[in-house]
Design a protein around this motif. Sequence first.
Motif, short mmCIF file in Angstrom:
data_model
loop_
_atom_site.label_atom_id
_atom_site.label_comp_id
_atom_site.label_asym_id
_atom_site.label_seq_id
_atom_site.Cartn_x
_atom_site.Cartn_y
_atom_site.Cartn_z
N SER A 47 0.85 -1.19 0.00
CA SER A 47 0.00 0.00 0.00
C SER A 47 0.88 1.23 0.00
O SER A 47 1.86 1.31 0.76
CB SER A 47 -0.90 0.02 1.24
OG SER A 47 -1.61 1.23 1.34
N PHE A 89 -0.22 -7.77 -4.73
CA PHE A 89 -1.28 -6.77 -4.73
C PHE A 89 -0.66 -5.40 -4.46
O PHE A 89 0.05 -5.23 -3.46
CB PHE A 89 -2.32 -7.07 -3.65
CG PHE A 89 -2.96 -8.42 -3.79
CD1 PHE A 89 -4.12 -8.59 -4.53
CD2 PHE A 89 -2.40 -9.53 -3.16
CE1 PHE A 89 -4.71 -9.84 -4.66
CE2 PHE A 89 -2.98 -10.78 -3.27
CZ PHE A 89 -4.14 -10.94 -4.04
N LEU A 91 -1.72 -1.41 -3.99
CA LEU A 91 -2.83 -0.50 -3.75
C LEU A 91 -2.27 0.91 -3.65
O LEU A 91 -1.52 1.23 -2.73
CB LEU A 91 -3.55 -0.88 -2.46
CG LEU A 91 -4.86 -0.17 -2.13
CD1 LEU A 91 -5.91 -0.44 -3.21
CD2 LEU A 91 -5.38 -0.62 -0.77
N ASP A 94 -5.41 7.05 -5.69
CA ASP A 94 -5.84 7.59 -6.98
C ASP A 94 -5.64 9.10 -6.92
O ASP A 94 -6.52 9.86 -6.56
CB ASP A 94 -7.31 7.25 -7.22
CG ASP A 94 -7.72 7.54 -8.65
OD1 ASP A 94 -6.87 7.94 -9.44
OD2 ASP A 94 -8.91 7.36 -8.97
N HIS A 108 -1.95 1.76 -14.19
CA HIS A 108 -2.99 0.76 -13.97
C HIS A 108 -3.20 -0.08 -15.23
O HIS A 108 -3.26 -1.32 -15.18
CB HIS A 108 -4.30 1.43 -13.56
CG HIS A 108 -5.41 0.47 -13.27
ND1 HIS A 108 -6.26 0.00 -14.24
CD2 HIS A 108 -5.80 -0.12 -12.11
CE1 HIS A 108 -7.13 -0.83 -13.71
NE2 HIS A 108 -6.87 -0.92 -12.41
N HIS A 112 -2.23 -4.13 -15.91
CA HIS A 112 -3.31 -5.03 -16.28
C HIS A 112 -3.01 -5.79 -17.57
O HIS A 112 -3.29 -6.99 -17.67
CB HIS A 112 -4.62 -4.23 -16.44
CG HIS A 112 -5.80 -5.08 -16.80
ND1 HIS A 112 -6.40 -5.95 -15.92
CD2 HIS A 112 -6.48 -5.20 -17.98
CE1 HIS A 112 -7.40 -6.57 -16.52
NE2 HIS A 112 -7.48 -6.14 -17.77
N LYS A 120 -1.63 -7.82 -9.30
CA LYS A 120 -2.83 -6.99 -9.32
C LYS A 120 -2.50 -5.57 -8.85
O LYS A 120 -1.84 -5.39 -7.82
CB LYS A 120 -3.91 -7.58 -8.40
CG LYS A 120 -4.22 -9.04 -8.63
CD LYS A 120 -4.92 -9.27 -9.95
CE LYS A 120 -5.33 -10.73 -10.12
NZ LYS A 120 -5.99 -10.98 -11.43
N SER A 122 -4.35 -1.67 -8.13
CA SER A 122 -5.61 -0.95 -7.99
C SER A 122 -5.37 0.44 -7.44
O SER A 122 -4.54 0.63 -6.54
CB SER A 122 -6.55 -1.70 -7.04
OG SER A 122 -7.72 -0.94 -6.79
N ASP A 124 -6.89 3.44 -5.23
CA ASP A 124 -7.79 3.55 -4.10
C ASP A 124 -8.20 5.01 -3.96
O ASP A 124 -7.37 5.86 -3.62
CB ASP A 124 -7.09 3.06 -2.82
CG ASP A 124 -8.07 2.85 -1.68
OD1 ASP A 124 -9.25 3.19 -1.84
OD2 ASP A 124 -7.64 2.34 -0.63
N TRP A 203 -8.41 -3.12 0.47
CA TRP A 203 -8.53 -3.65 -0.89
C TRP A 203 -9.99 -3.98 -1.20
O TRP A 203 -10.47 -3.70 -2.30
CB TRP A 203 -7.66 -4.90 -1.05
CG TRP A 203 -7.64 -5.45 -2.44
CD1 TRP A 203 -8.54 -6.31 -3.00
CD2 TRP A 203 -6.70 -5.14 -3.47
NE1 TRP A 203 -8.20 -6.57 -4.30
CE2 TRP A 203 -7.08 -5.87 -4.62
CE3 TRP A 203 -5.56 -4.34 -3.53
CZ2 TRP A 203 -6.36 -5.81 -5.82
CZ3 TRP A 203 -4.85 -4.27 -4.72
CH2 TRP A 203 -5.25 -5.00 -5.84
N ALA A 206 -11.94 -0.86 -1.96
CA ALA A 206 -11.55 -0.26 -3.24
C ALA A 206 -12.00 -1.10 -4.43
O ALA A 206 -12.28 -0.55 -5.51
CB ALA A 206 -10.04 -0.07 -3.28
N ASN A 207 -12.09 -2.42 -4.26
CA ASN A 207 -12.33 -3.31 -5.40
C ASN A 207 -13.57 -4.18 -5.29
O ASN A 207 -13.94 -4.86 -6.25
CB ASN A 207 -11.11 -4.21 -5.62
CG ASN A 207 -9.87 -3.43 -5.99
OD1 ASN A 207 -9.68 -3.04 -7.14
ND2 ASN A 207 -9.01 -3.17 -5.01
#
Length: 509
Positions: A47, A89, A91, A94, A108, A112, A120, A122, A124, A203, A206-207
């Motif tokens: 994170s 992961f 995180l 944003d 991002h 992907h 992964k 993402s 947040d 997570w 956020a997802n």
Amino acid sequence: MKPILKIGDNCWKISPVTTSGLLVDGRDYYRAFYHAARSAERYIAISGWQFDSNVALLRGADAQAAGEEASLLSFLNGLCEKKPELRVFILAWDFSFVYGFDREWFLHWYVHWMTHESLKFSFDRAAVYDGSHHQKFVVIDGKIAFVGGLDLCSSRWDERDHRVENPLRVNSDGSPYRSFHDLQSYHVGPVARELAGLFKARWKIANGEDPDLPAEPADGRTELTPTLPLGAQRVAISRTHHCAVCGGDKTFREIRQLFLDAIDAAEHLIYIENQYFSSEALYKGLLHRMANQKRSPLEIVLMIAKDAEGLLEQLSIGIAQNRIVRGLQQAARDNGHHLGIYYPASVAADGTELPTYIHSKCLLVDDRFLSVGSANMNNRSMGYDTELNVSWEAKRDDRELAHSIANVRVDLLAEHSGRSDDQARQALSRIEGLVEHLSQLANGKSSRLRHHPLESISEEYQWVTTVLPDGLPFDSERSEEAYEKMATKEDSFFSRGVMSLKSWLLNSD
């Protein structure tokens, strides 16, 4: 000597650890993260406030020893390709458009489409308007965790000597950047599982789905080389968490209360390293402690960045900080305390000074309490940006932990002053007369220590203080306060602007 840590008040949990300590500056943390990540078998959860895909984790001798520089994304992707059971992961906040020029816009999408399916990424989104996700922590296999002020991104890696010329202190495009100081903590043991639970909750919000973080830690051992070990058996976790982040109806401001309690408990020494000092709550807490004539005088050391990082910070946090630190100076003089405000710098061969940017977030009290994490000592971090700190507290009979906390302070001061010989460390270890000693070092030319100029805004923007004496209202404990401050007074700068615009529109008809 009253206890500081209180579960449910100024900390979320106090959890056992088998090993704990500090990694000082980017080189030590990035190297430790690299080796811990290589040993991962089940998951790596990260994170952060900012990530850069090409940041080199290893440089110079470290890269030669490992046989690679290990740029962040390719390194993590390679681990996923080699280990079918591993999940990664990431995180990230944003980010606001204000920081757009410093970020990778399409990270991002790149992760992907161009990396292994087990990696992964993402974004947040912040729970409140104008808020940011500022927690910087990593959990690996539920057995090791890192918490502090360092992101895995550009312009952070540095070595502890902070020399002016360092060919390794460059970004992936070869551009050099300023000297940088920060702290990251490491923890092995059950506390890592608690932090994994925190990441899992973030997570999911956020997802909309649970990440695959096995509850039981993986087998095997991870060997770390600490910068500064701490002889602790337990560590406390404190948060700034808006209710929307937690998935509940309560906002947690444990770090704010923790800092206030630690300041109030101080009997001899308060040592602070922070990027900013503009928190009204902490300012009032220090004033209250200094005004108590029945208690002992304090040695207060404040190590802060010489300059605010950007224009927005200068015109908001910088202006407020100047007012607050001058108020602290006056209170110290009036009440018989010793306050020193400093920054470190190196000097080039031609005499040019290169300040080391203080980005660490550290509060140390009486050589018995230490807190490190992501929380700046500004209003946002105390109120609504998500933050994460860890703390150690030595009880009266816990001499090992107290000694190691004292060693942290001495070692950091040795770094900032550039004085690390035995005689210098002995002088730095004494609490009584510490500010006088540091000020003598700052007065001389043989030390890296400098007196802070107490001016955090450039001359060309000084005029703003006449219009907005408290600065732009972007550093409040509650997001809505920023706009309330602009709008509630009829004669405010914002209100006058709105009225002028209204008048112009009516007249234009």
